[in-house]
Structures are given as structure tokens and as C-alpha cells.
Design a protein around this motif. Structure first.
Motif, PDB file in Angstrom:
ATOM      1  N   THR A 125      88.470  29.242  75.920  1.00  0.00           N
ATOM      2  CA  THR A 125      87.545  28.416  75.152  1.00  0.00           C
ATOM      3  C   THR A 125      87.058  29.160  73.916  1.00  0.00           C
ATOM      4  N   VAL A 126      86.913  28.420  72.832  1.00  0.00           N
ATOM      5  CA  VAL A 126      86.295  28.960  71.627  1.00  0.00           C
ATOM      6  C   VAL A 126      85.043  28.128  71.345  1.00  0.00           C
ATOM      7  N   TYR A 127      84.030  28.793  70.798  1.00  0.00           N
ATOM      8  CA  TYR A 127      82.732  28.167  70.577  1.00  0.00           C
ATOM      9  C   TYR A 127      82.350  28.252  69.104  1.00  0.00           C
ATOM     10  N   LEU A 128      81.532  27.317  68.691  1.00  0.00           N
ATOM     11  CA  LEU A 128      80.909  27.384  67.374  1.00  0.00           C
ATOM     12  C   LEU A 128      79.421  27.101  67.561  1.00  0.00           C
ATOM     13  N   GLN A 129      78.619  28.142  67.450  1.00  0.00           N
ATOM     14  CA  GLN A 129      77.167  28.000  67.512  1.00  0.00           C
ATOM     15  C   GLN A 129      76.667  27.681  66.112  1.00  0.00           C
ATOM     16  N   MET A 130      76.002  26.560  65.980  1.00  0.00           N
ATOM     17  CA  MET A 130      75.528  26.095  64.675  1.00  0.00           C
ATOM     18  C   MET A 130      74.005  26.038  64.693  1.00  0.00           C
ATOM     19  N   ASN A 131      73.378  26.863  63.867  1.00  0.00           N
ATOM     20  CA  ASN A 131      71.929  26.918  63.762  1.00  0.00           C
ATOM     21  C   ASN A 131      71.486  26.475  62.370  1.00  0.00           C
ATOM     22  N   SER A 132      70.215  26.170  62.257  1.00  0.00           N
ATOM     23  CA  SER A 132      69.635  25.768  60.963  1.00  0.00           C
ATOM     24  C   SER A 132      70.486  24.683  60.301  1.00  0.00           C
ATOM     25  N   LEU A 133      70.809  23.676  61.061  1.00  0.00           N
ATOM     26  CA  LEU A 133      71.708  22.634  60.571  1.00  0.00           C
ATOM     27  C   LEU A 133      71.063  21.847  59.435  1.00  0.00           C
TER      28      LEU A 133
END
Length: 122
Positions: A78-86
Motif C-alpha cells: 500500500t502507498v499513502y498520501l497524507q494531505m494536510n492544510s487542504l
């Protein structure tokens, strides 16, 4: 060929966070560099982030540096993309991608997922 399935998209308020996941199957995951792209309505598909097969190197578009983080769990394929301050301009369909070569995964990867919608409300 490797099959890719994204999940984790949704609706979030500006300033919020989301984590996208991409599950891979069909080939040895560790042989692939992984990436994320996005496509907003009426626009071309753009590179967002990529990570080497080992996880030791990562790359980001200038528009997401400092806000997004790509990571991978090779044991879970699995690969993840953590997205903050959208931001509202992050609204797009996000696509997972894979290539045996890191240099290619940032430009023209051979394998694509179906995409997951991310909508950021202002």
C-alpha cells in the motif's frame, strides 16, 4: 501489470486533512516506484508526489510541498498520501500510479488506478 485501487477520498473543509490509500496487487509491490497524480475539472492530470521502491526517496510538486506526505508500507502493498492544510484548489480526482522506474513514475507511469474524488470546501 499491477492493479491499483485507491480509497480515502471525500469532502473536507479547507484547512482539514485526508489520507488517501492505494492498494496494489498483481505484481511484486516492492519492484515498483509509486506516485500520485490529480486532475481537476477541465484541467490536465498533474503530478503530485512519488516515492521510490525502497521509500528512501520522495518527490513532490511545488504546490503540495510541506502539506502532503507520501509513504509506503511494503508489507501491506500500500502507498499513502497524507494531505494536510487542504485548500479548495486541491479539489480533484486523485490517481495512484506505478512504474518499475522512479524517473518514469513522476511523468508517464505505465499503471494507473481508477481515481478517488477529493473535494475541499471553502
Amino acid at each position: 501489470q499491477v492493479q491499483l485501487v485507491e480509497s480515502g477520498g471525500g469532502l473536507v473543509q479547507a484547512g482539514g486533512s485526508l489520507r488517501l490509500s492505494c492498494a496494489a496487487s498483481g505484481r511484486t509491490f516492492i519492484n515498483y516506484a509509486m506516485g500520485w497524480f490529480r486532475q481537476a475539472p477541465g484541467k490536465e492530470r498533474d503530478f503530485v508526489a512519488a516515492i521510490s521502491w525502497s521509500g528512501g526517496n520522495s518527490y513532490y510538486a511545488d504546490s503540495v510541498k510541506g502539506r502532503f506526505t507520501i509513504s509506503r508500507g511494503n508489507a501491506k502493498n500500500t502507498v499513502y498520501l497524507q494531505m494536510n492544510s487542504l485548500k479548495p484548489e486541491d479539489t480533484a480526482v486523485y490517481y495512484c500510479a506505478a512504474s518499475p522506474r522512479t524517473a518514469v513514475v513522476t511523468t508517464t507511469p505505465e499503471n494507473w488506478g481508477q481515481g478517488t474524488q477529493v473535494t475541499v470546501a471553502s
